[in-house]
Design a protein around this motif. Structure first.
Motif, PDB file in Angstrom:
ATOM      1  N   LEU A  50       0.690  -1.150   0.749  1.00 29.53           N
ATOM      2  CA  LEU A  50       0.053   0.040  -0.351  1.00 29.53           C
ATOM      3  C   LEU A  50       0.711   1.070   0.457  1.00 29.53           C
ATOM      4  O   LEU A  50       1.328   1.188   1.173  1.00 29.53           O
ATOM      5  CB  LEU A  50      -1.099  -0.229   1.093  1.00 29.53           C
ATOM      6  CG  LEU A  50      -2.433  -1.360   1.285  1.00 29.53           C
ATOM      7  CD1 LEU A  50      -1.313  -2.412   2.256  1.00 29.53           C
ATOM      8  CD2 LEU A  50      -3.101  -0.662   1.908  1.00 29.53           C
ATOM      9  N   LYS A  51       0.797   2.379  -0.942  1.00 31.99           N
ATOM     10  CA  LYS A  51       2.205   2.924  -0.989  1.00 31.99           C
ATOM     11  C   LYS A  51       1.195   4.742  -0.764  1.00 31.99           C
ATOM     12  O   LYS A  51      -0.388   4.176  -0.713  1.00 31.99           O
ATOM     13  CB  LYS A  51       2.043   3.498  -2.644  1.00 31.99           C
ATOM     14  CG  LYS A  51       3.189   2.391  -2.555  1.00 31.99           C
ATOM     15  CD  LYS A  51       2.939   2.331  -4.824  1.00 31.99           C
ATOM     16  CE  LYS A  51       4.183   1.535  -4.847  1.00 31.99           C
ATOM     17  NZ  LYS A  51       4.732   1.815  -6.555  1.00 31.99           N
ATOM     18  N   ALA A  52       1.769   4.953  -0.789  1.00 33.85           N
ATOM     19  CA  ALA A  52       1.629   6.797  -0.006  1.00 33.85           C
ATOM     20  C   ALA A  52       0.151   7.256  -1.021  1.00 33.85           C
ATOM     21  O   ALA A  52      -0.951   8.849  -0.563  1.00 33.85           O
ATOM     22  CB  ALA A  52       2.084   7.640   0.328  1.00 33.85           C
ATOM     23  N   ASP A  53       0.623   7.333  -2.509  1.00 32.86           N
ATOM     24  CA  ASP A  53      -0.617   7.929  -2.825  1.00 32.86           C
ATOM     25  C   ASP A  53      -1.930   6.547  -2.919  1.00 32.86           C
ATOM     26  O   ASP A  53      -2.525   7.503  -4.120  1.00 32.86           O
ATOM     27  CB  ASP A  53      -0.080   7.896  -4.358  1.00 32.86           C
ATOM     28  CG  ASP A  53       0.113   6.344  -5.629  1.00 32.86           C
ATOM     29  OD1 ASP A  53       0.051   5.527  -4.195  1.00 32.86           O
ATOM     30  OD2 ASP A  53       1.172   5.815  -6.574  1.00 32.86           O
ATOM     31  N   GLY A  54      -2.150   6.020  -2.424  1.00 32.86           N
ATOM     32  CA  GLY A  54      -3.283   5.415  -2.174  1.00 32.86           C
ATOM     33  C   GLY A  54      -3.337   3.988  -3.247  1.00 32.86           C
ATOM     34  O   GLY A  54      -4.801   3.304  -3.066  1.00 32.86           O
ATOM     35  N   SER A  55      -2.342   3.451  -3.450  1.00 34.66           N
ATOM     36  CA  SER A  55      -2.537   2.016  -4.863  1.00 34.66           C
ATOM     37  C   SER A  55      -1.931   1.531  -3.640  1.00 34.66           C
ATOM     38  O   SER A  55      -1.785   1.685  -2.365  1.00 34.66           O
ATOM     39  CB  SER A  55      -1.200   3.198  -5.200  1.00 34.66           C
ATOM     40  OG  SER A  55       0.346   2.778  -5.264  1.00 34.66           O
ATOM     41  N   LEU A  56      -2.726   0.466  -4.108  1.00 31.27           N
ATOM     42  CA  LEU A  56      -2.573  -1.243  -4.049  1.00 31.27           C
ATOM     43  C   LEU A  56      -2.313  -2.061  -4.702  1.00 31.27           C
ATOM     44  O   LEU A  56      -2.726  -2.231  -5.866  1.00 31.27           O
ATOM     45  CB  LEU A  56      -3.777  -1.790  -3.033  1.00 31.27           C
ATOM     46  CG  LEU A  56      -3.535  -3.187  -2.310  1.00 31.27           C
ATOM     47  CD1 LEU A  56      -2.730  -3.427  -1.611  1.00 31.27           C
ATOM     48  CD2 LEU A  56      -5.663  -3.455  -2.293  1.00 31.27           C
ATOM     49  N   LEU A  57      -0.794  -2.743  -4.532  1.00 29.53           N
ATOM     50  CA  LEU A  57      -0.063  -3.588  -5.173  1.00 29.53           C
ATOM     51  C   LEU A  57      -0.304  -4.887  -4.931  1.00 29.53           C
ATOM     52  O   LEU A  57       0.571  -5.028  -3.583  1.00 29.53           O
ATOM     53  CB  LEU A  57       1.407  -3.351  -5.440  1.00 29.53           C
ATOM     54  CG  LEU A  57       0.857  -1.934  -6.690  1.00 29.53           C
ATOM     55  CD1 LEU A  57       2.020  -0.588  -5.725  1.00 29.53           C
ATOM     56  CD2 LEU A  57       2.175  -2.740  -7.745  1.00 29.53           C
ATOM     57  N   VAL A  58      -0.672  -6.049  -4.966  1.00 29.02           N
ATOM     58  CA  VAL A  58      -0.393  -7.703  -4.799  1.00 29.02           C
ATOM     59  C   VAL A  58       0.642  -8.511  -5.802  1.00 29.02           C
ATOM     60  O   VAL A  58       0.545  -8.476  -6.810  1.00 29.02           O
ATOM     61  CB  VAL A  58      -2.003  -8.079  -4.997  1.00 29.02           C
ATOM     62  CG1 VAL A  58      -1.575  -9.261  -4.504  1.00 29.02           C
ATOM     63  CG2 VAL A  58      -3.052  -7.883  -4.019  1.00 29.02           C
ATOM     64  N   HIS A  59       1.595  -8.348  -4.714  1.00 30.75           N
ATOM     65  CA  HIS A  59       2.678  -9.058  -4.812  1.00 30.75           C
ATOM     66  C   HIS A  59       2.771 -10.724  -5.035  1.00 30.75           C
ATOM     67  O   HIS A  59       2.409 -10.993  -3.855  1.00 30.75           O
ATOM     68  CB  HIS A  59       4.069  -8.833  -4.560  1.00 30.75           C
ATOM     69  CG  HIS A  59       4.165  -7.267  -5.689  1.00 30.75           C
ATOM     70  ND1 HIS A  59       4.991  -7.333  -6.982  1.00 30.75           N
ATOM     71  CD2 HIS A  59       4.059  -6.232  -5.572  1.00 30.75           C
ATOM     72  CE1 HIS A  59       5.078  -6.210  -6.991  1.00 30.75           C
ATOM     73  NE2 HIS A  59       4.022  -5.113  -6.196  1.00 30.75           N
ATOM     74  N   SER A  60       3.407 -12.070  -5.961  1.00 28.80           N
ATOM     75  CA  SER A  60       4.088 -13.064  -5.202  1.00 28.80           C
ATOM     76  C   SER A  60       5.169 -12.893  -5.663  1.00 28.80           C
ATOM     77  O   SER A  60       6.022 -12.011  -5.737  1.00 28.80           O
ATOM     78  CB  SER A  60       3.349 -14.501  -6.158  1.00 28.80           C
ATOM     79  OG  SER A  60       4.103 -13.940  -7.298  1.00 28.80           O
ATOM     80  N   ASP A  61       5.587 -14.421  -4.917  1.00 29.77           N
ATOM     81  CA  ASP A  61       7.274 -14.175  -4.865  1.00 29.77           C
ATOM     82  C   ASP A  61       8.507 -14.472  -6.180  1.00 29.77           C
ATOM     83  O   ASP A  61       8.708 -15.767  -6.393  1.00 29.77           O
ATOM     84  CB  ASP A  61       7.751 -15.410  -4.121  1.00 29.77           C
ATOM     85  CG  ASP A  61       9.331 -14.988  -3.550  1.00 29.77           C
ATOM     86  OD1 ASP A  61       9.889 -13.913  -3.945  1.00 29.77           O
ATOM     87  OD2 ASP A  61       9.853 -15.955  -2.904  1.00 29.77           O
ATOM     88  N   GLY A  62       7.591 -14.165  -7.195  1.00 26.87           N
ATOM     89  CA  GLY A  62       8.142 -14.288  -8.705  1.00 26.87           C
ATOM     90  C   GLY A  62       7.361 -13.546  -9.249  1.00 26.87           C
ATOM     91  O   GLY A  62       6.746 -12.708  -8.891  1.00 26.87           O
TER      92      GLY A  62
END
Length: 231
Positions: free
Chosen positions: A29-41
């Motif tokens: 979760l970034k300060a600009d409000g964005s949300l990113l979903v990552h895997s280990d790859g």
């Protein structure tokens, strides 16, 4: 920035639908409000994301969700499109927040401004006897990167590019046409200087009497000893 390692499933709802089944993932979760979903790859690319402007709401699960093992539900809503990214969190393994401050941005090495500075400092690479008049010599249609004088006192206009194509030749041609109207400068010789030059650009430049200078950026920085060659 908030970094959460969680066991979760993710659903995207809106103009398209996508589902990520239950697994352990990194939620960024970034300060600009964005949300990113990552895997280990997958290198830098997230599995799914929501770009700003968006808002995050954290909700308690309903009875059915709680029975399925969900402890909280994140709903990220896009302000412009109303698309939603819904994260069903089962377990949070790690939750940390970090203040990163203002980022100065990416500073690229070897851009045209660096080439201009180095060539101005090593103006002799244009040929013996060349001297610098000034950088960013202004004309009615824009600045010429470098104005120099050769050993005989003649004016030399240099256009710098990382990768020179036909457009660069056309640009320098227009500068030369204007500069050659100035009796204090005329005749003005043109040099197209670049790290790489397209064959079509070289042919057009030579046809118009414009010289071509291949620049070795590493050598100009003093990393290697190769000398640019003037053709």
């Amino acid at each position: 920035m908030r970094l959460v390692i969680a066991t979760c499933s993710v659903d995207y709802a809106g103009r398209l639908s996508a589902h990520l089944p239950l697994a352990t993932r990194l939620l960024m979760l970034k300060a600009d409000g964005s949300l990113l979903v990552h895997s280990d790859g997958g290198s830098y690319k997230p599995l799914n994301w929501m770009s700003p402007p968006c808002t995050l709401s954290v909700m308690e699960p309903d009875d059915d969700q709680r029975a399925a093992g969900i402890t909280e539900v994140w709903r990220v809503t896009q302000a412009k499109t109303a698309d939603m990214l819904i994260v069903a969190v089962h377990e949070i393994l790690s939750d940390t927040a970090h203040e990163l401050g203002v980022d100065p941005g990416l500073q690229k090495d070897g851009v045209e401004a660096h080439l201009q500075k180095l060539l101005a400092e090593q103006i002799e690479l244009l040929g013996d006897g060349h001297t610098l008049v000034r950088r960013e010599y202004m004309t009615a249609i824009g600045p010429v990167d470098i104005l120099a004088r050769d050993g005989a006192g003649g004016a030399v206009a240099v256009e710098l590019k990382r990768k020179a194509n036909i457009d660069a030749v056309e640009q320098l041609t227009r500068y030369l046409e204007l500069m050659n109207r100035d009796p204090a400068l005329s005749p003005v010789r043109g040099i197209l200087a670049a790290q790489s030059i397209a064959p079509q650009a070289r042919t057009l430049a030579e046809d118009r009497g414009i010289e071509v200078l291949l620049l070795d950026y590493e050598a100009m920085k003093g990393v290697e000893s190769r000398i640019p060659t003037l053709f």
